[in-house]
Design an enzyme around this catalytic site. Structure first.
Site, PDB file in Angstrom:
ATOM      1  N   TYR A 273      20.830  -7.553 -13.099  1.00  0.00           N
ATOM      2  CA  TYR A 273      21.890  -6.551 -13.138  1.00  0.00           C
ATOM      3  C   TYR A 273      22.436  -6.350 -14.550  1.00  0.00           C
ATOM      4  O   TYR A 273      22.981  -5.282 -14.854  1.00  0.00           O
ATOM      5  CB  TYR A 273      22.992  -6.891 -12.135  1.00  0.00           C
ATOM      6  CG  TYR A 273      22.593  -6.424 -10.758  1.00  0.00           C
ATOM      7  CD1 TYR A 273      22.691  -5.079 -10.417  1.00  0.00           C
ATOM      8  CD2 TYR A 273      22.041  -7.296  -9.833  1.00  0.00           C
ATOM      9  CE1 TYR A 273      22.280  -4.619  -9.187  1.00  0.00           C
ATOM     10  CE2 TYR A 273      21.626  -6.849  -8.593  1.00  0.00           C
ATOM     11  CZ  TYR A 273      21.743  -5.502  -8.271  1.00  0.00           C
ATOM     12  OH  TYR A 273      21.312  -5.046  -7.050  1.00  0.00           O
ATOM     13  N   HIS A 430      26.745 -10.381  -6.332  1.00  0.00           N
ATOM     14  CA  HIS A 430      25.299 -10.582  -6.408  1.00  0.00           C
ATOM     15  C   HIS A 430      24.931 -12.054  -6.620  1.00  0.00           C
ATOM     16  O   HIS A 430      23.760 -12.378  -6.834  1.00  0.00           O
ATOM     17  CB  HIS A 430      24.705  -9.721  -7.518  1.00  0.00           C
ATOM     18  CG  HIS A 430      24.658  -8.267  -7.175  1.00  0.00           C
ATOM     19  ND1 HIS A 430      23.878  -7.776  -6.157  1.00  0.00           N
ATOM     20  CD2 HIS A 430      25.317  -7.192  -7.693  1.00  0.00           C
ATOM     21  CE1 HIS A 430      24.049  -6.463  -6.071  1.00  0.00           C
ATOM     22  NE2 HIS A 430      24.915  -6.089  -6.988  1.00  0.00           N
TER      23      HIS A 430
END
Length: 751
Positions: A273, A430
């Site tokens: 990410y 996440h």
């Protein structure tokens, strides 16, 4: 004078003023500038990498222009036709805008203008996207995140053709498309826009970019500093269980720089990410540098944006693939379009580091802007130097005190072994429950793997390309990682809010001796009442073909527990030095917390001092030698149980288990050795070099491990487990011999 004529005069004056006011702003002014475009044009035909990149983009955009404009009514998840068409549109629009500036061919500006007018006609008619899965639905896409992606790219296209489009058409495009679009993804979606997360970074940048093009200071302030009053309740969560609203949290673009990045440039959500978020971070930084130079954005937080590019490049294996920490798709690499942009920008707006040119040269293309031209010129002039990825410890947390990720590398010529040990914070929504987990690489090959995420990104057949439920039931769970599981329960009980309160603590990171590189960390909160210390050392030693990995885990609890330690390998099992049973029919290894997704393929109660398990993968042999205690168990498992949609990869693992233990010590050595050539069908050095592995000393302050090789070399490794002062003197007697040393560890070789 009649009333109607007076109104007309006032309107003419207002439009003239508006026209003059708009004309006072120069376009392009975001990523490209007028001066920059002139410089690029002056170099055309002289810089091979830039010229090749330009030719590729021109071919791609010309083909799309021939196909014509298509803006279907949105209906699909990612991977579906409407999703992919709108995604394709924003990518092509940005490229067409750049081509107009560089080539001065009006067909590209006409294409951008006509598509923007088509979107301006459709957008006011759009309700929320019909797919309801997201916590923040978009209009063009199923989630506001993708809408923000669209606006980040299309803002750049609009900037490039701004002066070509008539005042009347600009008025329509801004009134019916850009202004309501920016309002929708910000004040209309505060749960998406006003948080700290990669999602909100895209939202902030989208609003900021179009605000800069339209010279709208309200939008720009909203982008930089967030919404003043978002009306969100504290404790609100997204679909992944991630916290949206924290009391007193700084939001906006600055907030999304301040909190997720550590002083070392590590992004708390993980490299996958970070790669995704770095595009908006860096592209907006360039736009701010060009439009608002007084902000000195590249100097913000001690130059963290440039620094983060280096952190990200170091978070890759020998093939340039990002380590799949937290939610991360395996195979994503610095060859992605985001990293092409990021490397180019870091080169031009950093110190023009020639080592970045070597990455760009591997990428084989550059962005069609000034940073891309700077990189292409540097490569043309042979300025590149190798980007040396060395052993590094990257801190986590805004203050650098929330654990971290250690990367230890041993490289000889083009042969590299890499250890990645994660002792970081939760990593926002996440994050995975994997304290003190690790993965190990032989060049670009996974030896002991991190599973990554359970998702087939942009593949419609698999859950609309979105996260699968197995991401929660398997990939995030502790048993899916190479770390300790207590009583078949994930760290922090698999609870996000609890996990977000704690990070592991570094005990020792020492790579000063390239032949003995060490990372050690403590975890005291994953299981209440239980302390864990994991020490891993990559050691070069005589008698071994390649460096071996020593792994020591010590557990101490207030109660007796069951401890499981998995190792997820890839390849074909070769041998084991113990008898094991295989069931006639397989059953799941457990019932919950990820255990339900493992098939039990074999088991044994270990009766020898050492267990040895060997496997073959990608032409190399690997042997895991472990110290056993009476009644220790080992299980051969395979991922894929309770998976009716076949969403999980069917990969093998080994799990060592200690039952009813208040204290527990796991000691293993992983060897990389030998070769198998499929053409010659010859196997070399296919067996372990270890004769024995022993714990020769252990108390509350020290542990000593002895590794004897078959060639007669004995390695002694001793660690002071409670005192990590570099100048501390130690004296310890082991097997009637006294050892003296200074520092946290002692390693010696006895022949």
């Amino acid at each position: 004078m009649g009333t109607i004529n007076k109104v007309r005069i006032v309107l003419i004056i207002l439009l003239t003023f508006l026209h003059l006011n708009v004309k006072s702003q120069t376009h392009p002014s975001l990523v490209l500038t007028k001066e920059g475009v002139r410089e690029i044009r002056s170099q055309l035909g002289k810089v091979p990498l830039f010229d090749a990149s330009l030719a590729d983009v021109k071919k791609e955009v010309d083909a799309e222009i021939v196909l014509g404009i298509d803006i279907p009514v949105p209906k699909d998840f990612s991977g579906g036709y409407t999703h992919e068409r709108h995604k394709r549109n924003f990518l092509i629009l940005e490229r067409a805008g750049v081509l107009y500036q560089i080539l001065e061919d009006e067909k590209y500006a006409i294409y951008v203008r006509d598509m923007l007018l088509a979107y301006a006609k459709m957008y006011p008619t759009l309700p929320l996207h019909p797919q309801e899965r997201s916590y923040a639905r978009g209009k063009i896409f199923w989630q506001a995140l993708n809408d923000a992606n669209w606006l980040v790219y299309v803002s750049q296209a609009y900037d490039c053709v701004y002066d070509f489009i008539s005042l009347a058409d600009r008025s329509t495009i801004e009134k019916d498309l850009f202004k309501p679009f920016a309002d929708f993804i910000s004040i209309g979606s505060p749960q998406f826009f006003n948080r700290v997360h990669n999602h909100s970074t895209w939202g902030n940048v989208a609003v900021g970019m179009i605000g800069l093009v339209m010279n709208d200071e309200v939008l720009l302030d909203r982008a930089l500093n967030g919404l003043k009053d978002d009306g969100l309740p504290a404790g609100m969560k997204d679909n992944d269980g991630g916290l949206i609203k924290k009391e007193g949290q700084k939001t906006g673009f600055f907030g999304n720089i301040d909190e997720p990045f550590s002083p070392d440039g590590y992004y708390t959500e993980g490299p996958y990410y970070q790669r995704y978020a770095m595009y908006p971070f860096m592209i907006f930084a360039v736009a701010l540098q060009n439009s608002k130079p007084d902000l000195k954005i590249f100097e913000y937080k001690n130059g963290i944006l440039i620094k983060s590019v280096y952190a990200l490049l170091n978070l890759t294996n020998s093939e340039g693939e990002f380590f799949p920490l937290n939610d991360g798709q395996k195979g994503m690499s610095y060859y992605s379009r985001e990293l092409v942009t990021v490397v180019d920008i870091a080169y031009l707006y950093g110190a023009k580091d020639p080592s970045l040119l070597s990455i760009a040269e591997k990428q084989g293309r550059v962005q069609l802007n000034n940073s891309g031209m700077a990189v292409a010129l540097g490569i043309k002039n042979n300025l590149e130097k190798p980007f040396e990825k060395k052993s590094i410890d990257l801190s986590d947390g805004a203050d650098g005190k929330q654990g971290g990720v250690a990367i230890i590398r041993n490289k000889k010529n083009e042969d590299e072994l890499t250890l990645v040990m994660k002792y970081a914070s939760q990593g926002l929504s996440h994050g995975h429950y994997d304290k003190l987990s690790f993965s190990f690489y032989n060049n670009g090959t996974d030896v002991l793997q991190d599973y990554g995420l359970a998702r087939f990104v942009n593949i419609e057949q698999k859950g609309g390309g979105n996260y699968l439920k197995e991401n929660t039931t398997w990939a995030k769970q502790t048993i899916a990682h190479n770390t300790i599981v207590q009583n078949e329960t994930s760290h922090f009980g698999g609870d996000f809010e609890t996990g977000s309160k704690f990070a592991s603590e570094k005990y020792l990171f020492d790579v000063s001796n390239p032949k003995v590189q060490i990372i050690s960390a403590n975890e005291n909160n994953a299981y209440p009442g239980t302390t864990m210390q994991r020490t891993m050392a990559l050691i070069e030693e005589e008698g071994f073909e390649k460096p071996f990995l020593l792994d020591i885990i010590q557990l101490n609890s207030k109660t007796a527990n069951q401890y499981d330690l998995p190792f997820y390998y890839l390849g074909q099992l070769m041998s084991a030095n113990f008898a094991y049973e295989t069931p006639k029919s397989m059953e799941p290894f457990g019932k919950a917390n990820g255990y339900q997704h493992l098939w039990k393929e074999g088991s044994a109660t270990l009766a020898t001092d050492n267990s040895k398990i060997s496997w073959l993968n990608e032409g190399s042999f690997y042997t895991l030698t472990s110290v056993n205690q009476p009644n220790d168990e080992v299980f051969f498992v395979r991922i894929g149980a309770n998976d009716p949609s076949f969403n999980l990869r069917k990969e093998p693992g080994i799990i060592f288990r200690k039952k009813n233990a208040q204290k527990g010590t796991f000691v293993s050595v992983l060897e990389t050795h030998g070769n198998y050539n499929k053409v010659t069908e010859l196997a070399t050095n296919s067996s372990s070099s270890i004769a024995s592995l022993k714990v020769v000393y252990e108390d509350s302050n020290y542990i000593g491990v002895e590794i004897k090789s078959k060639s007669g070399v004995t390695t002694l490794f001793v660690l002071a487990t409670k005192n990590n002062k570099a100048n501390q003197k130690h004296r310890l007697q082991i097997n009637n011999k006294t050892y003296n040393w200074v520092g946290t560890y002692y390693k010696t070789t006895i022949k």
